[in-house]
Design a protein around this motif. Structure first.
Motif, PDB file in Angstrom:
ATOM      1  N   ARG A  50       0.851  -1.189   0.000  1.00  0.00           N
ATOM      2  CA  ARG A  50       0.000   0.000   0.000  1.00  0.00           C
ATOM      3  C   ARG A  50       0.888   1.241   0.000  1.00  0.00           C
ATOM      4  O   ARG A  50       2.048   1.196   0.399  1.00  0.00           O
ATOM      5  CB  ARG A  50      -0.912  -0.022   1.214  1.00  0.00           C
ATOM      6  N   PHE A  51       0.308   2.353  -0.434  1.00  0.00           N
ATOM      7  CA  PHE A  51       1.041   3.610  -0.534  1.00  0.00           C
ATOM      8  C   PHE A  51       1.714   3.963   0.791  1.00  0.00           C
ATOM      9  O   PHE A  51       2.911   4.278   0.828  1.00  0.00           O
ATOM     10  CB  PHE A  51       0.083   4.730  -0.973  1.00  0.00           C
ATOM     11  N   THR A  52       0.952   3.908   1.876  1.00  0.00           N
ATOM     12  CA  THR A  52       1.489   4.299   3.188  1.00  0.00           C
ATOM     13  C   THR A  52       2.633   3.385   3.602  1.00  0.00           C
ATOM     14  O   THR A  52       3.622   3.855   4.189  1.00  0.00           O
ATOM     15  CB  THR A  52       0.369   4.283   4.246  1.00  0.00           C
ATOM     16  N   GLU A  53       2.530   2.090   3.307  1.00  0.00           N
ATOM     17  CA  GLU A  53       3.620   1.168   3.627  1.00  0.00           C
ATOM     18  C   GLU A  53       4.888   1.573   2.885  1.00  0.00           C
ATOM     19  O   GLU A  53       5.980   1.581   3.466  1.00  0.00           O
ATOM     20  CB  GLU A  53       3.242  -0.263   3.247  1.00  0.00           C
ATOM     21  N   LEU A  54       4.732   1.906   1.611  1.00  0.00           N
ATOM     22  CA  LEU A  54       5.893   2.304   0.818  1.00  0.00           C
ATOM     23  C   LEU A  54       6.511   3.589   1.379  1.00  0.00           C
ATOM     24  O   LEU A  54       7.727   3.684   1.527  1.00  0.00           O
ATOM     25  CB  LEU A  54       5.511   2.501  -0.648  1.00  0.00           C
ATOM     26  N   ARG A  55       5.676   4.561   1.689  1.00  0.00           N
ATOM     27  CA  ARG A  55       6.183   5.833   2.212  1.00  0.00           C
ATOM     28  C   ARG A  55       6.915   5.619   3.536  1.00  0.00           C
ATOM     29  O   ARG A  55       7.953   6.217   3.789  1.00  0.00           O
ATOM     30  CB  ARG A  55       5.055   6.842   2.375  1.00  0.00           C
ATOM     31  N   ASN A  56       6.385   4.737   4.382  1.00  0.00           N
ATOM     32  CA  ASN A  56       7.021   4.462   5.676  1.00  0.00           C
ATOM     33  C   ASN A  56       8.324   3.681   5.528  1.00  0.00           C
ATOM     34  O   ASN A  56       9.248   3.844   6.328  1.00  0.00           O
ATOM     35  CB  ASN A  56       6.071   3.706   6.595  1.00  0.00           C
ATOM     36  N   ASP A  57       8.398   2.821   4.513  1.00  0.00           N
ATOM     37  CA  ASP A  57       9.565   1.950   4.357  1.00  0.00           C
ATOM     38  C   ASP A  57      10.706   2.571   3.552  1.00  0.00           C
ATOM     39  O   ASP A  57      11.832   2.085   3.606  1.00  0.00           O
ATOM     40  CB  ASP A  57       9.157   0.630   3.700  1.00  0.00           C
ATOM     41  N   ILE A  58      10.410   3.627   2.798  1.00  0.00           N
ATOM     42  CA  ILE A  58      11.444   4.275   1.994  1.00  0.00           C
ATOM     43  C   ILE A  58      11.825   5.574   2.690  1.00  0.00           C
ATOM     44  O   ILE A  58      11.137   6.588   2.581  1.00  0.00           O
ATOM     45  CB  ILE A  58      10.969   4.524   0.553  1.00  0.00           C
ATOM     46  N   GLU A  59      12.911   5.524   3.407  1.00  0.00           N
ATOM     47  CA  GLU A  59      13.332   6.656   4.239  1.00  0.00           C
ATOM     48  C   GLU A  59      13.599   7.898   3.397  1.00  0.00           C
ATOM     49  O   GLU A  59      14.295   7.848   2.389  1.00  0.00           O
ATOM     50  CB  GLU A  59      14.609   6.289   5.008  1.00  0.00           C
ATOM     51  N   GLY A  60      12.970   8.992   3.799  1.00  0.00           N
ATOM     52  CA  GLY A  60      13.235  10.277   3.169  1.00  0.00           C
ATOM     53  C   GLY A  60      12.368  10.638   1.980  1.00  0.00           C
ATOM     54  O   GLY A  60      12.450  11.757   1.485  1.00  0.00           O
ATOM     55  N   ILE A  61      11.544   9.718   1.489  1.00  0.00           N
ATOM     56  CA  ILE A  61      10.727  10.041   0.316  1.00  0.00           C
ATOM     57  C   ILE A  61       9.491  10.827   0.746  1.00  0.00           C
ATOM     58  O   ILE A  61       8.860  10.511   1.752  1.00  0.00           O
ATOM     59  CB  ILE A  61      10.336   8.774  -0.489  1.00  0.00           C
ATOM     60  N   SER A  62       9.170  11.861  -0.001  1.00  0.00           N
ATOM     61  CA  SER A  62       7.989  12.667   0.303  1.00  0.00           C
ATOM     62  C   SER A  62       6.759  12.043  -0.361  1.00  0.00           C
ATOM     63  O   SER A  62       6.872  11.222  -1.289  1.00  0.00           O
ATOM     64  CB  SER A  62       8.168  14.093  -0.201  1.00  0.00           C
ATOM     65  N   HIS A  63       5.608  12.452   0.085  1.00  0.00           N
ATOM     66  CA  HIS A  63       4.342  12.009  -0.497  1.00  0.00           C
ATOM     67  C   HIS A  63       4.330  12.323  -1.996  1.00  0.00           C
ATOM     68  O   HIS A  63       3.980  11.477  -2.825  1.00  0.00           O
ATOM     69  CB  HIS A  63       3.192  12.715   0.224  1.00  0.00           C
TER      70      HIS A  63
END
Length: 133
Positions: A50-63
């Motif tokens: 899911r989008f939120t999982e990816l954002r949480n797992d990829i350090e430093g990436i913005s929305h």
């Protein structure tokens, strides 16, 4: 978009196909050769994310950067986006066959890095060493 008609021999058509493939390759390489695209592909991996999982797992990436890169990867056929009709909507991302192929290539590049890490470190030290003369 217009249709381009080719006339001539089979060799001319083959040359046109090769030129188109080369042009497409340059375009795709330009798209994926950024700070985030390959990290996203590696993070999705064999899973559905899911989008939120990816954002949480990829350090430093913005929305914004995650959104832009996911759209680009989807456009290039590397990621498939599935929207589930729930409230709020749930969106899942998975790698396509082409995405898995690219991931295997990235894994090969990572293996290469591990294999030649000492060589790379030595070369950098030599390059950055002050010149005594």
């Amino acid at each position: 978009m217009g249709t381009k008609q080719l006339s001539g021999t089979e060799s001319d058509i083959d040359d046109a196909d090769v030129m188109r493939a080369d042009s497409l390759a340059r375009e795709i390489f330009s798209d994926i050769a950024n700070k985030w695209a390959l990290l996203i592909i590696e993070t999705v991996g064999d899973d559905t994310r899911r989008f939120t999982e990816l954002r949480n797992d990829i350090e430093g990436i913005s929305h914004k950067m995650l959104t832009q890169n996911l759209r680009m990867l989807e456009r290039n056929g590397l990621i498939e986006r599935t929207v589930h009709p729930t409230v709020p909507p749930r969106v899942d991302y998975t790698l396509t066959e082409a995405g898995h192929g690219l991931r295997a290539t990235v894994d090969g590049m990572c293996d290469w890095t591990h294999r030649f890490l000492g060589h790379i470190d030595d070369a950098r030290r030599r390059f950055e060493a002050p010149v005594n003369g």
